[in-house]
Design a protein around this motif. Structure first.
Motif, PDB file in Angstrom:
ATOM      1  N   SER A  97      17.502  20.873  19.066  1.00 27.94           N
ATOM      2  CA  SER A  97      18.629  20.692  18.154  1.00 27.94           C
ATOM      3  C   SER A  97      18.138  20.850  16.725  1.00 27.94           C
ATOM      4  O   SER A  97      17.027  20.442  16.375  1.00 27.94           O
ATOM      5  N   SER A  98      18.971  21.455  15.901  1.00 26.36           N
ATOM      6  CA  SER A  98      18.539  21.798  14.544  1.00 26.36           C
ATOM      7  C   SER A  98      18.946  20.724  13.543  1.00 26.36           C
ATOM      8  O   SER A  98      19.857  19.943  13.768  1.00 26.36           O
ATOM      9  N   ASN A  99      18.248  20.723  12.425  1.00 32.64           N
ATOM     10  CA  ASN A  99      18.575  19.866  11.291  1.00 32.64           C
ATOM     11  C   ASN A  99      18.782  20.783  10.088  1.00 32.64           C
ATOM     12  O   ASN A  99      17.820  21.109   9.378  1.00 32.64           O
ATOM     13  N   PRO A 100      20.023  21.256   9.857  1.00 41.70           N
ATOM     14  CA  PRO A 100      20.264  22.260   8.810  1.00 41.70           C
ATOM     15  C   PRO A 100      19.776  21.841   7.432  1.00 41.70           C
ATOM     16  O   PRO A 100      19.233  22.664   6.691  1.00 41.70           O
ATOM     17  N   ASP A 101      19.962  20.566   7.078  1.00 40.49           N
ATOM     18  CA  ASP A 101      19.532  20.114   5.749  1.00 40.49           C
ATOM     19  C   ASP A 101      18.023  20.229   5.593  1.00 40.49           C
ATOM     20  O   ASP A 101      17.520  20.674   4.556  1.00 40.49           O
ATOM     21  N   ARG A 102      17.299  19.824   6.624  1.00 35.69           N
ATOM     22  CA  ARG A 102      15.843  19.903   6.542  1.00 35.69           C
ATOM     23  C   ARG A 102      15.379  21.355   6.495  1.00 35.69           C
ATOM     24  O   ARG A 102      14.465  21.699   5.740  1.00 35.69           O
ATOM     25  N   MET A 103      16.027  22.218   7.304  1.00 33.66           N
ATOM     26  CA  MET A 103      15.651  23.631   7.291  1.00 33.66           C
ATOM     27  C   MET A 103      15.825  24.230   5.901  1.00 33.66           C
ATOM     28  O   MET A 103      14.985  24.995   5.428  1.00 33.66           O
ATOM     29  N   ARG A 143      15.886  22.570   2.996  1.00 28.97           N
ATOM     30  CA  ARG A 143      14.916  21.967   2.071  1.00 28.97           C
ATOM     31  C   ARG A 143      13.545  22.622   2.210  1.00 28.97           C
ATOM     32  O   ARG A 143      12.802  22.738   1.233  1.00 28.97           O
ATOM     33  N   GLN A 144      13.203  23.019   3.416  1.00 29.89           N
ATOM     34  CA  GLN A 144      11.906  23.638   3.672  1.00 29.89           C
ATOM     35  C   GLN A 144      11.894  25.127   3.342  1.00 29.89           C
ATOM     36  O   GLN A 144      10.885  25.800   3.524  1.00 29.89           O
ATOM     37  N   ALA A 165      12.802  30.039  -1.894  1.00 31.50           N
ATOM     38  CA  ALA A 165      13.898  29.295  -1.263  1.00 31.50           C
ATOM     39  C   ALA A 165      13.707  27.786  -1.310  1.00 31.50           C
ATOM     40  O   ALA A 165      14.681  27.032  -1.354  1.00 31.50           O
ATOM     41  N   LYS A 166      12.462  27.312  -1.322  1.00 29.43           N
ATOM     42  CA  LYS A 166      12.212  25.870  -1.348  1.00 29.43           C
ATOM     43  C   LYS A 166      12.677  25.247  -2.657  1.00 29.43           C
ATOM     44  O   LYS A 166      12.987  24.059  -2.706  1.00 29.43           O
ATOM     45  N   LYS A 167      12.706  26.040  -3.714  1.00 25.59           N
ATOM     46  CA  LYS A 167      13.167  25.538  -5.010  1.00 25.59           C
ATOM     47  C   LYS A 167      14.626  25.922  -5.290  1.00 25.59           C
ATOM     48  O   LYS A 167      15.359  25.171  -5.935  1.00 25.59           O
ATOM     49  N   LEU A 168      15.023  27.096  -4.823  1.00 25.44           N
ATOM     50  CA  LEU A 168      16.341  27.615  -5.195  1.00 25.44           C
ATOM     51  C   LEU A 168      17.494  26.914  -4.485  1.00 25.44           C
ATOM     52  O   LEU A 168      18.608  26.891  -5.011  1.00 25.44           O
ATOM     53  N   TRP A 169      17.265  26.334  -3.297  1.00 27.59           N
ATOM     54  CA  TRP A 169      18.394  25.796  -2.535  1.00 27.59           C
ATOM     55  C   TRP A 169      19.119  24.709  -3.319  1.00 27.59           C
ATOM     56  O   TRP A 169      20.348  24.660  -3.344  1.00 27.59           O
ATOM     57  N   ARG A 170      18.364  23.836  -3.985  1.00 32.16           N
ATOM     58  CA  ARG A 170      19.012  22.758  -4.747  1.00 32.16           C
ATOM     59  C   ARG A 170      19.706  23.299  -5.989  1.00 32.16           C
ATOM     60  O   ARG A 170      20.757  22.811  -6.398  1.00 32.16           O
ATOM     61  N   LEU A 171      19.118  24.329  -6.594  1.00 35.97           N
ATOM     62  CA  LEU A 171      19.730  24.948  -7.771  1.00 35.97           C
ATOM     63  C   LEU A 171      21.069  25.569  -7.412  1.00 35.97           C
ATOM     64  O   LEU A 171      22.061  25.403  -8.127  1.00 35.97           O
ATOM     65  N   PHE A 172      21.123  26.287  -6.283  1.00 36.25           N
ATOM     66  CA  PHE A 172      22.397  26.868  -5.843  1.00 36.25           C
ATOM     67  C   PHE A 172      23.410  25.770  -5.502  1.00 36.25           C
ATOM     68  O   PHE A 172      24.599  25.914  -5.785  1.00 36.25           O
ATOM     69  N   LEU A 173      22.941  24.696  -4.906  1.00 34.07           N
ATOM     70  CA  LEU A 173      23.830  23.608  -4.509  1.00 34.07           C
ATOM     71  C   LEU A 173      24.504  22.965  -5.720  1.00 34.07           C
ATOM     72  O   LEU A 173      25.682  22.600  -5.678  1.00 34.07           O
ATOM     73  N   ASN A 174      23.776  22.852  -6.832  1.00 33.48           N
ATOM     74  CA  ASN A 174      24.272  22.149  -8.022  1.00 33.48           C
ATOM     75  C   ASN A 174      24.706  23.090  -9.137  1.00 33.48           C
ATOM     76  O   ASN A 174      24.906  22.652 -10.270  1.00 33.48           O
ATOM     77  N   ARG A 175      24.889  24.358  -8.839  1.00 37.27           N
ATOM     78  CA  ARG A 175      25.122  25.314  -9.923  1.00 37.27           C
ATOM     79  C   ARG A 175      26.413  25.069 -10.685  1.00 37.27           C
ATOM     80  O   ARG A 175      26.514  25.415 -11.865  1.00 37.27           O
ATOM     81  N   ASN A 176      27.405  24.472 -10.043  1.00 32.95           N
ATOM     82  CA  ASN A 176      28.672  24.252 -10.741  1.00 32.95           C
ATOM     83  C   ASN A 176      28.651  23.033 -11.648  1.00 32.95           C
ATOM     84  O   ASN A 176      29.650  22.731 -12.294  1.00 32.95           O
TER      85      ASN A 176
END
Length: 571
Positions: free
Chosen positions: A317-323, A325-326, A440-451
């Motif tokens: 089973s997958s953990n999308p949030d962890r994937m 973040r990594q 991707a390890k750094k950009l995911w949070r930037l995309f999440l908070n871009r607005n």
């Protein structure tokens, strides 16, 4: 006089009755607005703001309904401190893969009646690594290599032979001094040899090959290695690493029909624009399901991808949030578009996209196309008749995309699959052409908070995160990661020219030197995490299995039935 008093009295009376009437009407209007306010959805409703902001990110430079700017994406790219179309210090580095005088000639060391057969595995790019490593394995064993056979049994169902993809005569002749290669196994006393078939572990080094296979040659003269992918260590002696480069970058030339069509595609892109970007986009339903990542599509996405994921019973089973973040989740097409705009590429840039079926179709691609309307693929710049000789063969179609991507001014990928790795290494070897890999390890949070930030802040942070991921020299430490991605042994620095340039401020400014030093320091702490599996047998479980999804690179088909684990771990 009496008449004037009567008129004044009538006016006063009217005003006295009009004021209460106006007050009553005003009160009713205010009351109406109050009820409308209560009934209307709140302006901070997350779903509505998401939709509004998504619309704004596509329709660039829009002001929202209450007059507040929301993440205004500029139409034109803003050039900052770098050339968008070439690497700044590339002129000081060049590919160098010639052998030394100490590297013995093949005719002097090849044992008679010692043959090596190789069965490659996966799609085009994984088979390419297998062919490259097969030549080196034959050299280690002092054996004659029979031209490797290509994988025809995996779910790509490609019936192509070696000579359909590569120029086999060039392959043999170019490597004559290094390894003896023949097209077919000769007969033995008029009869066919019976090979001894076996597999070697992944990442097997020189000692591993000699220990495991030399005893076999004392019994059998022919050894056949199956599922030959990533069966050679990343760490070999220098002469063998350089041989790898001679095979990959010089001996493996595409067959003439592929080469000619590929050059035609490149020419058509050049006619459209002086410079062009290629994007290797992996966003197929099968890949997304296999990755276990989630992209905000709600129950519909979970159900659709969940059904596909059930085909692989060995997946945990997958953990999308962890994937995410990594850094293991491919960027969406919209995120790729925003990354390119933040790096300075404007709406007028031409993009050639190499991809298979995109999950969500045109709706998923719409934000990227809105940001970059000059959007091309091999299907849009050719006719069906021109592609007919290639379209039934996934490897030949992938080879056409490979050529266009290799020749592009800028190559960008949303994943870290085989094609992305091989092209990254090839573009380093041939002049460090800009090759953008998302951090991707750094950009995911930037995309999440871009607005929650202005475009200027977003773009500035993204450019900072992408330092060390742009294809500049010395971005990755020597010996780090897959050799096909980072062929550091085969890249030489012209230290004399660099020293001369550094001493002459007219030829290279201090800021260029400082910029490279900053990049090298930045990379030491922020180097991309590249998987380096140990020498081991084939089984992959858990996170290693999820990580292997990025090896799925050839894309001209979908999975209609449950493949074997080995096939899914191929290209």
């Amino acid at each position: 006089m009496a008449s004037h008093r009567r008129r004044h009295h009538q006016y006063t009376t009217r005003v006295r009755f009009l004021i209460p009437a106006i007050s009553a009407i005003s009160g009713l209007i205010l009351l109406l607005f109050f009820f409308l306010f209560l009934l209307a959805p709140p302006l901070t409703d997350n779903h509505q703001l998401h939709l509004l902001r998504r619309h704004i990110s596509v329709n660039e430079g829009v002001i929202n309904e209450i007059g507040v700017p929301v993440f205004n994406v500029p139409i034109s790219g803003i050039v900052h401190d770098r050339d968008l179309w070439r690497s700044k210090n590339a002129k000081f580095f060049h590919g160098c893969s010639n052998s030394s005088s100490k590297f013995a000639k093949a005719k002097d060391i090849t044992h008679p009646n010692r043959y090596l057969l190789i069965a490659t595995s996966g799609g085009l790019n994984q088979q390419r690594t297998g062919i490259t490593d097969a030549v080196v394995a034959a050299r280690i064993l002092n054996a004659t290599l029979v031209v490797p056979t290509l994988d025809k049994k995996s779910f790509w169902k490609d019936s192509s032979d070696f000579s359909d993809i590569f120029d086999v005569n060039w392959f043999i002749s170019h490597l004559t001094k290094d390894v003896k290669i023949i097209k077919e196994l000769p007969l033995r006393r008029g009869q066919t040899w019976v090979p001894h078939t076996r597999k070697v572990p992944r990442k097997c080094n020189e000692k591993c090959y000699l220990t495991r296979l030399l005893p076999e040659y004392s019994k059998k003269h022919v050894v056949r290695l199956t599922k030959f992918d990533y069966r050679l260590s990343n760490r070999l002696q220098t002469e063998l690493q350089k041989l790898r480069c001679r095979v990959n970058y010089h001996a493996l030339k595409f067959a003439d029909p592929i080469l000619e069509m590929g050059k035609e595609l490149v020419q058509r892109m050049r006619l459209r624009s002086k410079h062009y970007i290629t994007l290797h986009l992996r966003f197929e339903p099968d890949m997304l399901a296999f990755s276990g990542c989630y992209y905000g599509g709600g129950d519909k996405e979970r159900i659709e991808l969940g059904k596909i994921r059930k085909r692989w019973k060995t997946l945990h089973s997958s953990n999308p949030d962890r994937m995410r973040r990594q850094g293991r989740c491919p960027l969406t097409p919209e995120e790729v578009g925003l990354m390119l705009r933040a790096l300075g590429y404007g709406r007028d840039a031409h993009i050639y996209v190499a991809s298979g079926e995109v999950y969500g179709g045109e709706e998923t691609l719409a934000p990227l196309k809105a940001l970059f309307p000059n959007f091309h693929s091999k299907d849009t710049i050719t006719t069906k008749e021109e592609l007919a000789p290639f379209s039934r063969f996934s490897s030949r179609m992938a080879a056409l995309d490979f050529i266009v991507c290799d020749e592009s001014d800028v190559f960008v990928t949303n994943n870290n699959g085989n094609m992305a790795k091989i092209l990254a290494g090839r573009r380093r070897y041939f002049g460090h052409k800009p090759t953008i890999r998302p951090n991707a390890k750094k950009l995911w949070r930037l995309f999440l908070n871009r607005n929650n930030m202005t475009w200027e802040e977003f773009a500035s942070r993204l450019r900072t995160f992408q330092k060390g991921f742009m294809g500049e020299p010395k971005e990755v430490r020597p010996g780090r990661g897959e050799f096909h991605e980072n062929p550091s042994t085969c890249i030489c620095e012209d230290s004399g020219a660099k020293a001369e340039a550094n001493s002459d401020p007219r030829r290279i400014g201090n800021e260029d030197i400082a910029s490279q030093k900053e990049t090298e320091d930045h990379n030491a702490d922020n180097e991309p995490e590249i998987s380096e599996p140990e020498d081991e047998e084939d089984g992959l479980e858990g996170e290693e299995f999820s990580e292997a999804l990025f090896n799925v690179t050839d894309y001209d088909t979908s999975i209609s039935e449950e493949p074997e684990l080995e096939e899914m771990l191929s290209d």
